[in-house]
Design a protein around this motif. Structure first.
Motif, PDB file in Angstrom:
ATOM      1  N   UNK A  58       0.795  -1.247   0.034  1.00  0.00           N
ATOM      2  CA  UNK A  58       0.077  -0.041   0.065  1.00  0.00           C
ATOM      3  C   UNK A  58       0.900   1.226   0.088  1.00  0.00           C
ATOM      4  N   UNK A  59       1.997   1.248   0.604  1.00  0.00           N
ATOM      5  CA  UNK A  59       2.904   2.328   0.527  1.00  0.00           C
ATOM      6  C   UNK A  59       3.663   2.546  -1.041  1.00  0.00           C
ATOM      7  N   UNK A  60       3.079   1.812  -1.781  1.00  0.00           N
ATOM      8  CA  UNK A  60       3.393   1.823  -3.231  1.00  0.00           C
ATOM      9  C   UNK A  60       2.419   2.571  -4.060  1.00  0.00           C
ATOM     10  N   UNK A  61       1.369   2.775  -3.449  1.00  0.00           N
ATOM     11  CA  UNK A  61       0.203   3.181  -4.228  1.00  0.00           C
ATOM     12  C   UNK A  61       0.103   4.564  -4.381  1.00  0.00           C
ATOM     13  N   UNK A  62       0.937   5.269  -4.018  1.00  0.00           N
ATOM     14  CA  UNK A  62       0.997   6.783  -4.127  1.00  0.00           C
ATOM     15  C   UNK A  62       2.600   7.101  -4.783  1.00  0.00           C
ATOM     16  N   UNK A  63       2.632   7.207  -6.036  1.00  0.00           N
ATOM     17  CA  UNK A  63       4.063   7.268  -6.471  1.00  0.00           C
ATOM     18  C   UNK A  63       4.761   8.729  -6.015  1.00  0.00           C
ATOM     19  N   UNK A  64       6.044   8.796  -6.296  1.00  0.00           N
ATOM     20  CA  UNK A  64       6.746  10.182  -5.786  1.00  0.00           C
ATOM     21  C   UNK A  64       6.131  11.200  -6.540  1.00  0.00           C
ATOM     22  N   UNK A  65       5.643  11.304  -7.556  1.00  0.00           N
ATOM     23  CA  UNK A  65       4.989  12.531  -8.421  1.00  0.00           C
ATOM     24  C   UNK A  65       3.592  12.841  -7.530  1.00  0.00           C
ATOM     25  N   UNK A  66       2.827  11.619  -7.469  1.00  0.00           N
ATOM     26  CA  UNK A  66       1.640  11.909  -6.719  1.00  0.00           C
ATOM     27  C   UNK A  66       1.694  12.577  -5.338  1.00  0.00           C
ATOM     28  N   UNK A  67       2.701  11.969  -4.670  1.00  0.00           N
ATOM     29  CA  UNK A  67       3.169  12.343  -3.175  1.00  0.00           C
ATOM     30  C   UNK A  67       3.468  13.802  -3.260  1.00  0.00           C
ATOM     31  N   UNK A  68       4.172  14.260  -4.315  1.00  0.00           N
ATOM     32  CA  UNK A  68       4.563  15.582  -4.647  1.00  0.00           C
ATOM     33  C   UNK A  68       3.384  16.632  -4.890  1.00  0.00           C
ATOM     34  N   UNK A  69       2.496  16.048  -5.529  1.00  0.00           N
ATOM     35  CA  UNK A  69       1.347  16.873  -5.915  1.00  0.00           C
ATOM     36  C   UNK A  69       0.397  17.178  -4.630  1.00  0.00           C
ATOM     37  N   UNK A  70       0.210  16.280  -4.027  1.00  0.00           N
ATOM     38  CA  UNK A  70      -0.351  16.143  -2.520  1.00  0.00           C
ATOM     39  C   UNK A  70       0.641  16.608  -1.556  1.00  0.00           C
TER      40      UNK A  70
END
Length: 199
Positions: A58-70
């Motif tokens: 589940x820790x892979x469900x948000x990519x680095x790009x998605x984490x940056x957007x959030x």
């Protein structure tokens, strides 16, 4: 630190009962019963299985790009509390008064059952919509003055499986209810998009 409480929408059904009259010239007709109606099939475009996924998955469900957007980072397993020990991952945003966290969990229950288990929710931010490519989602916050603890967006990804995205502020009262729910919807959208890409 206050315990964060999750929210839920409970639906109540109204059952109509028809009472037949008695006849004078013969016996009452035998009572008739109708079979219960089957549950309406959800309109999700396909199944996205969460079965067997663990915290690390589940820790892979948000990519680095998605984490940056959030504006979040530092994924780690969700702490288990003995009551809702579902696999999950939590990401932290900025620290201090302006910070918040995003948690994504794999819940082995239908969306309706999971939301019913959580209790009453505030009507102010309750909403239903689709995320990803048309997956049914329901948004809500705990009612009764507990709204500031966070906002949930639950997604029906497969039969008996729900993806739960939860956003909570580091300090209660530092985010508006709408902002929390907007972030939770963005997190749910991102996680479902990644899950779709995984096949």
């Amino acid at each position: 630190m206050p315990t964060r409480v999750h929210s839920v929408l409970i639906g109540f059904g109204l059952v109509a009962v028809t009472i037949g009259g008695c006849t004078v010239n013969g016996p009452d007709p035998a009572p008739t019963t109708s079979a219960p109606k089957p549950e309406t099939k959800t309109s999700r475009p396909k199944d996205l299985s969460l079965a067997g996924k663990q915290d690390a998955d589940l820790c892979k469900l948000l990519t680095e790009e998605q984490q940056s957007q959030l504006q979040i980072a530092r994924p780690r397993p969700v702490a288990k509390d003995g009551t809702n020990d579902f696999p999950g991952c939590i990401w932290s945003g900025e620290t201090g008064q302006t910070g918040y966290s995003v948690a994504v969990r794999a819940v082995p229950m239908s969306m309706a059952d999971f939301r019913a288990k959580r209790g009453d929710e505030s009507p102010d931010t309750a909403a239903t919509y689709a995320v990803g490519a048309g997956f049914p989602a329901a948004q809500g916050q705990r009612g009764g003055g507990f709204e500031q603890l966070g906002c949930n967006v639950d997604v029906d990804v497969a039969d008996g499986q729900t993806l739960d995205a939860f956003v909570s502020p580091n300090v209660n009262g530092t985010m508006s209810n709408q902002d929390m729910c907007t972030k939770a919807k963005q997190a749910a959208e991102a996680a479902v998009t990644t899950l779709q890409g995984q096949g």
